[in-house]
Design a protein around this motif. Sequence first.
Motif, PDB file in Angstrom:
ATOM      1  N   GLY A   2      -7.766 -11.557  -6.082  1.00 41.11           N
ATOM      2  CA  GLY A   2      -6.925 -10.721  -5.178  1.00 41.11           C
ATOM      3  C   GLY A   2      -6.834  -9.164  -5.797  1.00 41.11           C
ATOM      4  O   GLY A   2      -6.812  -8.162  -4.779  1.00 41.11           O
ATOM      5  N   ALA A   3      -6.808  -9.029  -7.035  1.00 46.22           N
ATOM      6  CA  ALA A   3      -6.689  -7.477  -7.684  1.00 46.22           C
ATOM      7  C   ALA A   3      -8.005  -6.946  -7.194  1.00 46.22           C
ATOM      8  O   ALA A   3      -7.780  -5.671  -6.984  1.00 46.22           O
ATOM      9  N   LEU A   4      -9.134  -7.776  -7.484  1.00 43.60           N
ATOM     10  CA  LEU A   4     -10.472  -6.970  -7.169  1.00 43.60           C
ATOM     11  C   LEU A   4     -10.271  -6.411  -5.585  1.00 43.60           C
ATOM     12  O   LEU A   4     -10.842  -5.431  -5.130  1.00 43.60           O
ATOM     13  N   LEU A   5      -9.918  -7.387  -4.653  1.00 39.80           N
ATOM     14  CA  LEU A   5      -9.912  -7.071  -3.128  1.00 39.80           C
ATOM     15  C   LEU A   5      -9.166  -5.902  -2.978  1.00 39.80           C
ATOM     16  O   LEU A   5      -9.137  -5.120  -2.341  1.00 39.80           O
ATOM     17  N   ALA A   6      -7.697  -6.059  -3.776  1.00 33.70           N
ATOM     18  CA  ALA A   6      -6.812  -4.950  -3.397  1.00 33.70           C
ATOM     19  C   ALA A   6      -7.493  -3.544  -3.893  1.00 33.70           C
ATOM     20  O   ALA A   6      -7.360  -2.594  -3.387  1.00 33.70           O
ATOM     21  N   ARG A   7      -8.325  -3.614  -4.936  1.00 32.60           N
ATOM     22  CA  ARG A   7      -8.877  -2.219  -5.545  1.00 32.60           C
ATOM     23  C   ARG A   7      -9.746  -1.908  -4.642  1.00 32.60           C
ATOM     24  O   ARG A   7     -10.370  -0.545  -4.455  1.00 32.60           O
ATOM     25  N   ALA A  41      -0.741  -4.431 -10.555  1.00 31.39           N
ATOM     26  CA  ALA A  41      -1.033  -3.355 -11.107  1.00 31.39           C
ATOM     27  C   ALA A  41      -2.162  -2.585  -9.817  1.00 31.39           C
ATOM     28  O   ALA A  41      -2.519  -1.162  -9.860  1.00 31.39           O
ATOM     29  N   ALA A  42      -2.979  -3.635  -9.306  1.00 34.94           N
ATOM     30  CA  ALA A  42      -3.922  -2.820  -8.034  1.00 34.94           C
ATOM     31  C   ALA A  42      -3.202  -2.696  -6.844  1.00 34.94           C
ATOM     32  O   ALA A  42      -4.031  -2.340  -6.003  1.00 34.94           O
ATOM     33  N   GLY A  43      -1.881  -2.932  -6.862  1.00 31.98           N
ATOM     34  CA  GLY A  43      -1.298  -2.778  -5.438  1.00 31.98           C
ATOM     35  C   GLY A  43      -0.978  -3.741  -4.698  1.00 31.98           C
ATOM     36  O   GLY A  43      -0.458  -3.658  -3.393  1.00 31.98           O
ATOM     37  N   GLY A  44      -1.220  -5.042  -5.056  1.00 29.41           N
ATOM     38  CA  GLY A  44      -0.800  -6.298  -4.304  1.00 29.41           C
ATOM     39  C   GLY A  44       0.514  -6.493  -4.442  1.00 29.41           C
ATOM     40  O   GLY A  44       1.272  -6.185  -5.375  1.00 29.41           O
ATOM     41  N   ARG A  45       0.832  -7.215  -3.572  1.00 25.75           N
ATOM     42  CA  ARG A  45       2.356  -7.530  -3.445  1.00 25.75           C
ATOM     43  C   ARG A  45       2.585  -9.042  -3.692  1.00 25.75           C
ATOM     44  O   ARG A  45       1.816 -10.136  -3.492  1.00 25.75           O
TER      45      ARG A  45
END
Length: 466
Positions: free
Chosen positions: A67-72, A96-100
Motif C-alpha cells: 500500500g505504501a508503494l501504491l500511495a507513492r 508516511a507515504a500518505g495512506g490512511r
Amino acid sequence: MRRAHTVEQVRAAERHLMGRLPDGALMQRAAAGLAYAVIDLLGSAYGRRVLLLVGSGDNGGDALYAGALLARRGAQVEAWLLSDHAHEAGTAALRAAGGRVVRLPHVSAHAGGGRPEVVVDGIVGIGGRAGLRAEAQEALALVRGIPVVAVDVPSGVDVDTGELDGPHVSADVTVTFGTHKVAHLVDPAAAACGVVHLVDLGLGLPDPVVEALQPADVAALVPRPAPDAQKYSRGVVGIRAGSAQYPGAALLSVAGAASGLVGMVRYVGPESVADTIRVVHPEVVGDGRVQAWVVGSGGGDRAAAELATAVEDGVPLVVDADALAHVEGRLPTSTVLTPHAGELAAMLGVDRTTIEARPLEHARHAATTYGAVVLLKGRHTLVAHPDGRVRVTTTGTPWLATAGAGDVLGGLIGALLAAGLTAYDAASVGSWLHGAAATLAGRGGPLVASQVAASIPAAVRGLPRA
C-alpha cells in the motif's frame, strides 16, 4: 511444473534465506510483487482507490508495504486494521507515504467514503486456521462485490489441505510468494483463489507435496514413435467396455484410445457393439495380446467378469465406471482407478460430500488402500500415487462436465499405458491432454465427449517441442 509446498516447508526456506539477506528484505520483495500485481489489475496506480484489510500477521505487513508503494505512485490507499497487533513498521510506512489507517471500531462509520476499486486481503497469513473471525466477516461484508486481491492465500482457507471450513475470502487474484501452496492447486480452496500470480523470492525448496504438469512437462512425457517404429512396438491397448444397454460408452472409450498415441486398439465386448465400433473406427481390431487393458465404461453386468479377466492378464490396467464397484483389495501398482467423487465415496464407504470437501485426503487414502494410482475426477482432477505423490490437473473447461467424457479419458489413459508410460505418468498426462482437448473442442462454448476425443491429436500437436 508448478510445485506446491506446505507451510512448514515454506517457512523453513524463508528462514534460511532471511539469514543471508538484510533485515526486512524478503517482505519488501513480496510487497513489491503484490503492489505491481494490483497495478496490473487496475491498469494504473495514479488516482486509483485501494483498500487494505490488514490482520496481525506478516501478510498484513506485506499488504501495508505494498500500500505504501501504491500511495507513492499516486493511489488513494486506506487500510482497515482488523487487529490491535498489525505490523507496526508497515503501518508507519503507509502513513508516511500518505495512506490512511482506520482501526476496526471505526470501520463501519468510515466506510461511507469513496468506494474502493480493489480490496487487498491481508487478513490471515499462511499460518492461519480455516474460517474467519467475526470482525473480518464484518469488514468483508462492507466491501462485497469489489474485486479482491489476496495476499499469499485467500483468508480463511486451509493452506496445506485445500479444504474449507467456514467463511473465507473468494479472491479474483491471489499473489503468492516463493512457491505455490497446496490450496492454490487443490479444490475446494483453489476455486477461491482466482488467478494465481507467483512472485519469485529465490527460495531453496525441497521436493513438493503436490505438482501440476505444464505444457513442457507433458511434451517431455508424451510417447512419440521412434524412426523405426511399427504398430506393435508403439503398443497395443485393449478395451473391455460397453454393453447392449450402453453401447455408446464403448464407442467413446475406443475413441479416446484410438487418438493416434498407440499403435493398435483392440475391442472385446458384445458383438452388436463391436459391429458398430468397426463402422465408426475401422482401424480397431478384435481380441488378442495387449500391453494394457481399459475396463468398465458402460459394462453393466459384464463389468465384474471383464475386470477379473483383465487382472489375470497381468498387464497395466485402467479401471473405470462400472468396474470400480467390483474392486476388492489391493491391485497391481500398474493400475489406474478413475472414479468421480460419487464412485470413490461408494468405494470408501463415505458420503459424496465428504469426498468433495476433502478430495486430497481421500484420493491419497484410496491410493494407499488399493495400492494403485487413483485419478479422482473434478474441476481440478487429482492423481494420487500410493507412495503419497500427487499431481493436479488444471487444464479443462466447465463444459467438460458432459456425459461420456470420462469414457474418453479412460481410453486415452489406457493408450498411454500401452505406449509405455507408468501408471502415474499415464494418468497425469492423460488428464492434462483430456482437459486441453476439451478447451480446443469447445472454444469457450459447449461440447460433447466425441469432440473431446477428436481434439486429442490437436492438443498433442499444440505442445511445445520436447
